[in-house]
Design a protein around this motif. Structure first.
Motif, PDB file in Angstrom:
ATOM      1  N   UNK A 236       5.337   4.797 -16.167  1.00  0.00           N
ATOM      2  CA  UNK A 236       4.212   3.663 -16.239  1.00  0.00           C
ATOM      3  C   UNK A 236       2.795   3.964 -15.694  1.00  0.00           C
ATOM      4  N   UNK A 237       2.791   5.315 -14.999  1.00  0.00           N
ATOM      5  CA  UNK A 237       1.444   5.660 -14.563  1.00  0.00           C
ATOM      6  C   UNK A 237       1.658   7.467 -14.030  1.00  0.00           C
ATOM      7  N   UNK A 238       0.433   7.492 -13.627  1.00  0.00           N
ATOM      8  CA  UNK A 238       0.541   9.087 -12.954  1.00  0.00           C
ATOM      9  C   UNK A 238       0.266   8.887 -11.528  1.00  0.00           C
ATOM     10  N   UNK A 239       0.588   9.683 -10.737  1.00  0.00           N
ATOM     11  CA  UNK A 239       0.543   9.444  -9.164  1.00  0.00           C
ATOM     12  C   UNK A 239      -0.883   9.615  -8.995  1.00  0.00           C
ATOM     13  N   UNK A 240      -1.766  10.379  -9.567  1.00  0.00           N
ATOM     14  CA  UNK A 240      -3.173  10.725  -9.338  1.00  0.00           C
ATOM     15  C   UNK A 240      -4.178   9.603  -9.503  1.00  0.00           C
ATOM     16  N   UNK A 241      -3.634   8.640 -10.591  1.00  0.00           N
ATOM     17  CA  UNK A 241      -4.632   7.605 -10.869  1.00  0.00           C
ATOM     18  C   UNK A 241      -4.294   6.554  -9.681  1.00  0.00           C
ATOM     19  N   UNK A 244      -5.141   6.542  -2.596  1.00  0.00           N
ATOM     20  CA  UNK A 244      -4.407   6.262  -1.271  1.00  0.00           C
ATOM     21  C   UNK A 244      -4.441   4.944  -0.587  1.00  0.00           C
ATOM     22  N   UNK A 245      -3.378   4.135  -0.490  1.00  0.00           N
ATOM     23  CA  UNK A 245      -3.365   2.731   0.200  1.00  0.00           C
ATOM     24  C   UNK A 245      -3.927   1.769  -0.786  1.00  0.00           C
ATOM     25  N   UNK A 246      -3.670   2.117  -2.139  1.00  0.00           N
ATOM     26  CA  UNK A 246      -4.091   1.129  -3.318  1.00  0.00           C
ATOM     27  C   UNK A 246      -2.724   0.929  -3.929  1.00  0.00           C
ATOM     28  N   UNK A 247      -2.677   0.104  -4.924  1.00  0.00           N
ATOM     29  CA  UNK A 247      -1.914  -0.410  -5.786  1.00  0.00           C
ATOM     30  C   UNK A 247      -2.219  -0.334  -7.181  1.00  0.00           C
ATOM     31  N   UNK A 248      -1.087  -0.324  -7.939  1.00  0.00           N
ATOM     32  CA  UNK A 248      -1.533  -0.525  -9.515  1.00  0.00           C
ATOM     33  C   UNK A 248      -0.554  -1.664  -9.974  1.00  0.00           C
ATOM     34  N   UNK A 249      -0.973  -2.560 -10.849  1.00  0.00           N
ATOM     35  CA  UNK A 249      -0.076  -3.599 -11.537  1.00  0.00           C
ATOM     36  C   UNK A 249       0.150  -3.082 -12.816  1.00  0.00           C
ATOM     37  N   UNK A 260       2.412   0.866  -5.036  1.00  0.00           N
ATOM     38  CA  UNK A 260       1.565   1.309  -4.192  1.00  0.00           C
ATOM     39  C   UNK A 260       1.807   2.746  -3.505  1.00  0.00           C
ATOM     40  N   UNK A 261       0.540   3.399  -3.442  1.00  0.00           N
ATOM     41  CA  UNK A 261       0.610   4.625  -2.890  1.00  0.00           C
ATOM     42  C   UNK A 261       0.365   4.804  -1.382  1.00  0.00           C
ATOM     43  N   UNK A 262       0.915   5.225  -0.456  1.00  0.00           N
ATOM     44  CA  UNK A 262       0.534   5.322   1.012  1.00  0.00           C
ATOM     45  C   UNK A 262       1.217   6.236   1.766  1.00  0.00           C
ATOM     46  N   UNK A 263       0.979   6.966   2.458  1.00  0.00           N
ATOM     47  CA  UNK A 263       1.291   7.813   3.535  1.00  0.00           C
ATOM     48  C   UNK A 263       1.869   8.879   2.688  1.00  0.00           C
ATOM     49  N   UNK A 264       1.394   9.218   1.482  1.00  0.00           N
ATOM     50  CA  UNK A 264       2.146  10.407   0.594  1.00  0.00           C
ATOM     51  C   UNK A 264       3.324   9.851   0.017  1.00  0.00           C
TER      52      UNK A 264
END
Lengths: 346, 256
Positions: A236-241, A244-249, A260-264
């Protein structure tokens, strides 16, 4: 967020919001009265009250209705959404002044009950221009009343968010009734073309922003086409897009999911806030919690639970990362289920 | 952390939010101010008719009860020189007849008697009305009998206009015509306030006629569907107790 119910859980921004609201309303009232004193000095006090309250209530209602789509289209306007409830109750207060004064003025002290008079004095229900417009305003006021008295988290919780939201979505019915109330009422008397342009313009603004917001949502959903890889996991997505501390719906297999991407790490929860159905993916992770952009409700990313002592829970989803790509299993885990966050490795 | 993120329960909003909201609110306030200006400046002007609300006075003169109550005021009491005939109306949305019949002091037939009443003046466009604000207690004194008023000759006429309730039109409410006032006018006329036919188009000068049926009685329920509408009527014109009247067959009223 509050654990206990209080009349209003005041904080600095709510106080600021209300101060600006009070100033704006006071400005509208004073301006309308002064303009009458200057340009229409032969008014009666009752007419001034009825017209001023109508002007303030209808202006506020239009403003309230554009806040939602405005904030969806441009998150910079999210602060307007935060305390919209106070704006709504204030709008009802002015609508009630208009309605009650009108009923007293035009229907009381007569030979039938004033409420009965609203329905039975003018009985040309079959006509359009002669339609008894008061009836439309009356029903709109009932809806606004129901909304105003349930504009509190106590009712949101006890009526259930779904029912509460449904009740409050009736504002669109109330708005339609009010537009018709104006069109079949005062605009049958004050038939200056400018007034029609203002009414159609305000309705067009509200409808246009809602359509634009819906179109944005639809466009986004159309992009949500994912190929099944294996074991019910979708890429569904790439890690890079995801910053940090944000989300993708993402929308997949009828599931609205926020990653959500947070604290690696990566975690996924249901994208719909349990408070008022806000889009969590547009929020951020603040102090270790996913924070809703609408009213700041918070959830732990790994189990979808609000931090103690709160009780709200979201469904969680299993994730996997392979070669910098994020994979999600759209089968939801029961609300509040712990799913170990996925460590991001370079 | 990504871009600025607003959280309502935090003490401060991000600067970018503050700036955008400020800009939006200032723009909206300017637009709303212009709209308020348009709404007030371009609305129809109110009449200069007057209701002396809260200023009850005592009036004396000769009372005529049929077919609608009129007090021929003694000299110096009318706000208009040359028109001393004040149409009497009741409190709220009622006619005066019930109050006059229900007055406590001994009276018999009141028509043509000198009386003293208390009430509130309503006047405009050369016409005078008095609201019997204290209802049955408004009739204070009855004196000697004077000869009844003469009725004038009748002439046939056809005219365009609107049925209004005179109490609201001559000062109690503004605006007191058309669609916005229709329900109120229906209640007033239904409650016994004499219906008045206002002849003439908006913006022109008006003539006013109390509407009676062809037997000389006040019209009420029969004309309610036409109240507040632009209509055409035909009937016999005359003058009764200082007020022009129009006797019509309500079945012949036509919408314009």
């Amino acid at each position: 967020m509050g654990v206990e119910y209080a009349g209003v859980l005041w904080n600095k921004q709510k106080k600021q919001y209300d101060k600006i609201m009070a100033f704006a309303i006071l400005w509208m009232v004073i301006l309308f009265v002064v303009l009458h004193l200057v340009f229409q000095p032969d008014f009666t006090a009752e007419t001034l009250i009825i017209r001023t309250s109508a002007f303030v209530a209808f202006t506020l209602l239009n403003f309230i209705l554009i806040i939602g789509p405005l904030a969806r289209l441009q998150p910079a306007f999210l602060p307007l959404l935060y305390n919209r409830r106070h704006l709504g109750v204030t709008m009802f207060f002015f609508a009630a002044i208009h309605g009650i004064f009108s009923i007293i003025q035009f229907h009381a002290l007569g030979n039938i009950n004033p409420i009965v008079s609203v329905f039975l004095s003018n009985t040309k229900y079959e006509a359009i221009s002669e339609f008894p417009f008061q009836v439309l305003g009356f029903f709109a006021l009932i809806i606004l009343f129901l909304m105003a008295i349930t504009s509190h988290d106590f009712w949101l919780k006890n009526l259930s968010p779904k029912f509460w939201k449904g009740l409050h979505m009736m504002v669109y019915l109330a708005y339609t009734l009010i537009v018709l109330h104006v069109a079949t009422g005062i605009l049958q008397y004050e038939n200056n073309l400018l007034y029609w342009m203002l009414l159609i313009g305000s309705f067009g603004l509200v409808a246009g922003l809602h359509l634009a917001s819906a179109w944005k949502e639809r466009k986004w959903r159309k992009t949500q086409v994912y190929q099944l890889e294996k074991d019910n996991f979708f890429e569904v997505a790439t890690v890079k897009e995801i910053p940090d501390n944000c989300g993708k719906g993402i929308w997949i297999a009828d599931q609205n999911i926020a990653i959500f991407k947070y604290n690696n790490c990566l975690s996924a929860v249901n994208n719909v806030c349990r408070h008022q159905m806000g889009p969590l993916a547009e929020g951020q992770v603040v102090e270790g919690c996913i924070t809703c952009p609408w009213h700041g409700y918070q959830y732990q990313p790994e189990d979808g639970q609000s931090p103690p002592p709160f009780h709200e829970k979201l469904e969680t989803y299993q994730l996997a990362v392979l070669n910098g790509k994020i994979w999600v299993n759209p089968d939801p885990m029961p609300e509040g289920t712990y799913v170990a966050p996925i460590k991001i490795t370079d | 952390m990504g871009k600025d993120f607003y959280i309502g329960w935090k003490d401060e909003a991000p600067e970018s939010n503050k700036k955008n909201i400020k800009r939006l609110l200032i723009t909206l306030m300017v637009i709303i101010s212009v709209i308020a200006m348009v709404l007030v400046v371009f609305s129809k002007s109110f009449t200069t008719h007057t209701f002396e609300f809260g200023q009850e006075k005592t009036f004396s003169g000769v009372l005529y009860v049929h077919p609608f109550p009129v007090l021929k005021l003694d000299k110096g009491q009318s706000p208009y020189k040359g028109n001393d005939y004040a149409l009497l109306v009741g409190y709220g949305k009622f006619g005066a007849s019930t109050y006059l019949q229900g007055a406590k002091i001994p009276k018999g037939d009141l028509s043509g008697k000198r009386v003293t009443i208390s009430g509130t003046l309503i006047y405009g466009d050369g016409k005078v009305l008095i609201e019997l604000t204290e209802k049955e207690k408004s009739l204070l004194e009855i004196e000697n009998t004077v000869p009844p008023s003469a009725f004038s000759e009748k002439n046939r006429a056809t005219m365009n206009g609107e049925i209004i309730d005179p109490k609201c039109w001559f000062g109690v409410m503004k605006p007191a015509e058309g669609k916005v006032h229709k329900s109120c006018a229906i209640r007033c006329i239904s409650g016994g306030i004499p219906p008045v036919f206002r002849m003439g188009d908006s913006g022109s000068s008006y003539n006013y006629y109390v509407l009676l049926d062809e037997t000389g009685n006040l019209l009420r329920e029969e004309i309610l569907p036409y109240v507040g509408e632009s209509i055409k009527v035909q009937g016999s014109l005359s003058e009764i107790n200082g007020w022009p009247v129009l006797e019509i067959d309500p079945d012949l009223i036509k919408y314009q």
